[in-house]
Design a protein around this motif. Structure first.
Motif, PDB file in Angstrom:
ATOM      1  N   HIS A  86      66.697   9.530  -6.331  1.00 52.75           N
ATOM      2  CA  HIS A  86      67.828   9.969  -5.508  1.00 52.75           C
ATOM      3  C   HIS A  86      68.950   8.933  -5.511  1.00 52.75           C
ATOM      4  O   HIS A  86      70.115   9.282  -5.284  1.00 52.75           O
ATOM      5  CB  HIS A  86      67.360  10.236  -4.077  1.00 52.75           C
ATOM      6  N   ALA A 115      72.076   9.692  -7.731  1.00 49.01           N
ATOM      7  CA  ALA A 115      73.184  10.480  -7.202  1.00 49.01           C
ATOM      8  C   ALA A 115      74.088   9.621  -6.324  1.00 49.01           C
ATOM      9  O   ALA A 115      75.319   9.710  -6.395  1.00 49.01           O
ATOM     10  CB  ALA A 115      72.643  11.665  -6.406  1.00 49.01           C
ATOM     11  N   ALA A 165      73.803  16.174 -11.419  1.00 54.68           N
ATOM     12  CA  ALA A 165      72.701  16.709 -10.619  1.00 54.68           C
ATOM     13  C   ALA A 165      72.116  17.962 -11.253  1.00 54.68           C
ATOM     14  O   ALA A 165      70.892  18.154 -11.259  1.00 54.68           O
ATOM     15  CB  ALA A 165      73.189  17.005  -9.198  1.00 54.68           C
ATOM     16  N   THR A 186      62.227  11.853 -12.395  1.00 51.15           N
ATOM     17  CA  THR A 186      63.403  11.421 -11.633  1.00 51.15           C
ATOM     18  C   THR A 186      63.516   9.898 -11.620  1.00 51.15           C
ATOM     19  O   THR A 186      64.625   9.357 -11.686  1.00 51.15           O
ATOM     20  CB  THR A 186      63.332  11.944 -10.195  1.00 51.15           C
ATOM     21  N   GLY A 221      71.967  16.255  -4.320  1.00 46.83           N
ATOM     22  CA  GLY A 221      72.583  15.263  -5.184  1.00 46.83           C
ATOM     23  C   GLY A 221      74.075  15.106  -4.923  1.00 46.83           C
ATOM     24  O   GLY A 221      74.599  13.987  -4.872  1.00 46.83           O
TER      25      GLY A 221
END
Length: 358
Positions: free
Chosen positions: A73, A76, A110, A129, A230
């Protein structure tokens, strides 16, 4: 006699109004805020808390709603911070035009990373990820295009930024911008949670096979949630760049994603207000414990105490372990348990009165 609960909308509106007028008040919270609430130091800390609260909300949209445990994460968030900084520096666009271009680019990032990562589930999804985030971290640190600043980070190009958002004297304005961003992120998260996409994602989290049997495509719903989370994280990254007047490679690292995960678990997975509180508590502790670690009080302690207390992450880790052990639902879970206990107690206290009245 039990008091009727305050509606959530009324309480939330009152809290937003209070936060909005806070820079105009002389409120001091010793040990938490470095000064009065109208001073730049306190406003910077509060704004940073709101940035990470919004970031935790975006992560909770994935983990709490769709059950997607992502270790990337931070990609992003870093894309928003570095993207806005590079666009401002290289194009000469105004701040708002550069922000729009950045968010469009982050939307594409994203979409692509989500479309690839969601081909797998569970631990493989988390690893994919993580691989994306690590690749981005390497590119940021190695600086192959001469745009990211390498290990030294990227400074904000203030030529295209409005004057009322530049400098310590305008910290109050940046505080209000951050508050508006947090409200926007919260509204979007609530909208997604209550939409058909949110319901499908939540049902997929509980039992994906049942959703497929009903003829619903869970992949599309999860991709929408992943993309929206995102883009929201990228927006918080852009505001972070403005607030800090620059950014560093850590905002793209997996360490930041772990930090966000800790905030969400600390507040309570699935609880919007819980993750906000968890992010605020973690950020305040992280900032204030750094000062405590280098204080004369800690330096005067014996080595067996001085060494662990001089590391803020040791204290934060201990707090996290205690919360997970004694409050598995986080702060929100503990609050719900306390409320249920109080309601039962008040119900037992009122029952004899009701019988006598009858």
């Amino acid at each position: 006699m039990t008091r009727p609960p305050i509606p959530a909308a009324v309480g939330g509106t009152a809290l937003i109004v209070l936060m909005a007028v806070l820079p105009l008040l002389n409120v001091r919270v010793p040990g938490i805020l470095p000064g009065a609430t109208y001073q730049p130091g306190a406003l910077s800390l509060l704004a940073l808390c709101m940035v990470f609260a919004a970031l935790a909300l975006s992560y909770n949209l994935m983990l709490g709603t769709a059950g997607l445990l992502s270790f990337g994460h931070a990609l992003a968030f870093g894309a928003g911070a570095y993207g806005l900084g590079i666009v401002l520096e290289r194009t000469g666009l105004s701040l708002w035009s550069a922000l729009l271009v950045t968010l469009v680019g982050c939307f594409v990032v994203a979409q692509v990373t989500g479309a690839i990562s969601l081909r797998v589930t569970g631990i493989p999804f988390a690893m994919v990820t993580l691989a994306f985030a690590q690749a981005a971290s390497v590119l940021v640190r190695r600086n192959p295009w001469g745009s990211t600043g390498g290990d030294e980070g990227l400074s904000l190009a203030t030529a295209q930024v409005p004057e009322w958002m530049v400098g310590v004297a305008n910290t109050r304005n940046l505080y209000w911008v951050t508050l508006a961003m947090l409200v926007l992120v919260y509204a979007v998260v609530v909208w997604i949670d209550r939409s058909r996409v949110g319901h499908v994602a939540a049902a997929t989290r509980e039992n994906e096979l049942r959703v497929r049997v009903l003829g619903i495509r869970p992949y599309a719903a999860k991709l929408v949630v992943f993309t929206v989370a995102g883009v929201l994280a990228s927006l918080t990254g852009a505001v972070y760049l403005l607030l800090q007047s620059g950014t560093v490679p850590r905002v793209v690292s997996a360490d930041l994603t772990i930090t966000i995960l800790v905030m969400v678990v600390l507040g309570g997975v699935g609880s919007r207000w819980g993750v906000i509180v968890g992010a605020v508590v973690y950020t305040v502790l992280n900032q204030r414990l750094s000062l405590l670690a280098h204080s004369d009080t800690v330096e005067s302690l014996p080595a067996v105490l001085r060494v662990p207390l001089s590391e803020p992450m040791f204290i934060l880790g201990t707090v996290f372990i205690l919360v997970v052990m004694f409050f598995p639902g986080g702060i929100a879970g503990a609050a719900r348990t306390t409320t249920r206990t109080r309601t039962r107690r008040e119900g037992r206290d009122e029952s004899p009165l009701a019988e006598s009245a009858a």
